[in-house]
Design a protein around this motif. Sequence first.
Motif, PDB file in Angstrom:
ATOM      1  N   PHE A 156      45.243  26.151  43.397  1.00 27.08           N
ATOM      2  CA  PHE A 156      44.703  25.249  42.376  1.00 27.08           C
ATOM      3  C   PHE A 156      45.317  25.636  41.039  1.00 27.08           C
ATOM      4  O   PHE A 156      45.768  26.764  40.864  1.00 27.08           O
ATOM      5  CB  PHE A 156      43.177  25.351  42.322  1.00 27.08           C
ATOM      6  N   PRO A 157      45.320  24.741  40.045  1.00 22.89           N
ATOM      7  CA  PRO A 157      46.016  25.015  38.781  1.00 22.89           C
ATOM      8  C   PRO A 157      45.677  26.337  38.089  1.00 22.89           C
ATOM      9  O   PRO A 157      46.541  26.962  37.525  1.00 22.89           O
ATOM     10  CB  PRO A 157      45.633  23.828  37.903  1.00 22.89           C
ATOM     11  N   LYS A 158      44.457  26.833  38.115  1.00 24.42           N
ATOM     12  CA  LYS A 158      44.107  28.052  37.389  1.00 24.42           C
ATOM     13  C   LYS A 158      43.827  29.253  38.298  1.00 24.42           C
ATOM     14  O   LYS A 158      43.363  30.280  37.837  1.00 24.42           O
ATOM     15  CB  LYS A 158      42.891  27.795  36.510  1.00 24.42           C
ATOM     16  N   LEU A 159      44.112  29.112  39.588  1.00 25.73           N
ATOM     17  CA  LEU A 159      43.812  30.177  40.548  1.00 25.73           C
ATOM     18  C   LEU A 159      45.093  30.739  41.160  1.00 25.73           C
ATOM     19  O   LEU A 159      45.930  29.991  41.657  1.00 25.73           O
ATOM     20  CB  LEU A 159      42.911  29.627  41.665  1.00 25.73           C
ATOM     21  N   ASP A 160      45.240  32.074  41.107  1.00 27.02           N
ATOM     22  CA  ASP A 160      46.362  32.776  41.732  1.00 27.02           C
ATOM     23  C   ASP A 160      45.823  33.754  42.772  1.00 27.02           C
ATOM     24  O   ASP A 160      44.850  34.478  42.517  1.00 27.02           O
ATOM     25  CB  ASP A 160      47.160  33.592  40.710  1.00 27.02           C
ATOM     26  N   VAL A 161      46.482  33.805  43.922  1.00 28.05           N
ATOM     27  CA  VAL A 161      46.183  34.774  44.972  1.00 28.05           C
ATOM     28  C   VAL A 161      47.518  35.435  45.313  1.00 28.05           C
ATOM     29  O   VAL A 161      48.495  34.740  45.591  1.00 28.05           O
ATOM     30  CB  VAL A 161      45.591  34.090  46.232  1.00 28.05           C
ATOM     31  N   GLY A 162      47.561  36.752  45.278  1.00 29.20           N
ATOM     32  CA  GLY A 162      48.852  37.391  45.484  1.00 29.20           C
ATOM     33  C   GLY A 162      48.779  38.745  46.148  1.00 29.20           C
ATOM     34  O   GLY A 162      47.706  39.336  46.303  1.00 29.20           O
ATOM     35  N   ALA A 163      49.952  39.213  46.547  1.00 30.10           N
ATOM     36  CA  ALA A 163      50.114  40.544  47.134  1.00 30.10           C
ATOM     37  C   ALA A 163      51.408  41.146  46.597  1.00 30.10           C
ATOM     38  O   ALA A 163      52.379  40.427  46.340  1.00 30.10           O
ATOM     39  CB  ALA A 163      50.164  40.457  48.653  1.00 30.10           C
ATOM     40  N   GLU A 164      51.389  42.469  46.406  1.00 34.82           N
ATOM     41  CA  GLU A 164      52.567  43.180  45.915  1.00 34.82           C
ATOM     42  C   GLU A 164      52.725  44.478  46.689  1.00 34.82           C
ATOM     43  O   GLU A 164      51.762  45.221  46.883  1.00 34.82           O
ATOM     44  CB  GLU A 164      52.414  43.492  44.428  1.00 34.82           C
ATOM     45  N   TYR A 165      53.951  44.744  47.124  1.00 36.21           N
ATOM     46  CA  TYR A 165      54.283  46.018  47.756  1.00 36.21           C
ATOM     47  C   TYR A 165      55.099  46.830  46.757  1.00 36.21           C
ATOM     48  O   TYR A 165      56.043  46.318  46.154  1.00 36.21           O
ATOM     49  CB  TYR A 165      55.082  45.804  49.045  1.00 36.21           C
ATOM     50  N   LEU A 183      50.226  48.799  48.790  1.00 38.20           N
ATOM     51  CA  LEU A 183      50.094  47.357  48.940  1.00 38.20           C
ATOM     52  C   LEU A 183      48.883  46.954  48.121  1.00 38.20           C
ATOM     53  O   LEU A 183      47.772  47.437  48.367  1.00 38.20           O
ATOM     54  CB  LEU A 183      49.908  46.961  50.409  1.00 38.20           C
ATOM     55  N   GLN A 184      49.099  46.100  47.128  1.00 42.37           N
ATOM     56  CA  GLN A 184      48.021  45.648  46.252  1.00 42.37           C
ATOM     57  C   GLN A 184      47.826  44.145  46.458  1.00 42.37           C
ATOM     58  O   GLN A 184      48.792  43.422  46.659  1.00 42.37           O
ATOM     59  CB  GLN A 184      48.374  45.893  44.784  1.00 42.37           C
ATOM     60  N   MET A 185      46.598  43.714  46.385  1.00 37.53           N
ATOM     61  CA  MET A 185      46.291  42.297  46.483  1.00 37.53           C
ATOM     62  C   MET A 185      45.422  41.922  45.288  1.00 37.53           C
ATOM     63  O   MET A 185      44.701  42.759  44.763  1.00 37.53           O
ATOM     64  CB  MET A 185      45.596  41.988  47.801  1.00 37.53           C
ATOM     65  N   HIS A 186      45.538  40.663  44.870  1.00 31.95           N
ATOM     66  CA  HIS A 186      44.717  40.227  43.735  1.00 31.95           C
ATOM     67  C   HIS A 186      44.332  38.759  43.862  1.00 31.95           C
ATOM     68  O   HIS A 186      45.009  37.972  44.524  1.00 31.95           O
ATOM     69  CB  HIS A 186      45.443  40.484  42.416  1.00 31.95           C
ATOM     70  N   VAL A 187      43.247  38.431  43.183  1.00 33.32           N
ATOM     71  CA  VAL A 187      42.812  37.053  42.984  1.00 33.32           C
ATOM     72  C   VAL A 187      42.530  36.941  41.488  1.00 33.32           C
ATOM     73  O   VAL A 187      41.819  37.767  40.927  1.00 33.32           O
ATOM     74  CB  VAL A 187      41.537  36.723  43.793  1.00 33.32           C
ATOM     75  N   LYS A 188      43.139  35.941  40.836  1.00 32.70           N
ATOM     76  CA  LYS A 188      42.974  35.781  39.391  1.00 32.70           C
ATOM     77  C   LYS A 188      42.645  34.334  39.078  1.00 32.70           C
ATOM     78  O   LYS A 188      43.336  33.419  39.539  1.00 32.70           O
ATOM     79  CB  LYS A 188      44.248  36.200  38.668  1.00 32.70           C
ATOM     80  N   TYR A 189      41.592  34.141  38.281  1.00 29.66           N
ATOM     81  CA  TYR A 189      41.244  32.809  37.798  1.00 29.66           C
ATOM     82  C   TYR A 189      41.417  32.801  36.294  1.00 29.66           C
ATOM     83  O   TYR A 189      40.836  33.619  35.585  1.00 29.66           O
ATOM     84  CB  TYR A 189      39.801  32.446  38.172  1.00 29.66           C
TER      85      TYR A 189
END
Length: 191
Positions: A156-165, A183-189
């Motif tokens: 959605f326009p203001k929502l990010d879901v991600g993973a980083e190694y 391994l990091q994961m995040h959810v950002k609004y």
Amino acid sequence: GAGRISSDDNYVPDLTLRYLTKGDWGHFTVAGLARQLRYETTTGIDADGSGYGLSVSGKYNLGKSDDLRYMATYGSGIGRYLGLAASNDAVLDAGNDLENIDVLGGFLAWRHVFTPKWRSSLFYSTARYDNDVLLTGTGITESLDSWHAALIYSPFPKLDVGAEYMVGNRELESGADGELQRLQMHVKYNF
């Protein structure tokens, strides 16, 4: 020794100056920092000095779906500002005077946009500290290096879901080093 010194004895706030220019090609920034270094104890130590830093950074667009991002920073007495504060700003010498620790660091990142909802980044970062081991000892950080790979999905326009190694390495002045894999994961609004 190599012990961490945290001090709030400064009389003057850190001063910064920044210049930014933008275009269709991306942007370019030059920034400077000037700061007071001061350390005072109840046992009679009263030392002060100054630190400075210069940084260049920017983003260069490589078409509609790719860009390169970069930063290079050099300074003296700015350890708290680089590499997650892995080094002190200065160290006390035998005469109780502050001797600045110089640092050089930076990063280079490539970002690729697959679709409006999917993007990725690959980047490398580094920092090098110029310690006087006669004053700091050998148990202090000499260098930091890390590699990162990230994938982000925006459903959605203001929502990010991600993973980083991430793979990182820290080396001490003694030559001892250690590696970190995470391994990091995040959810950002974004509000």
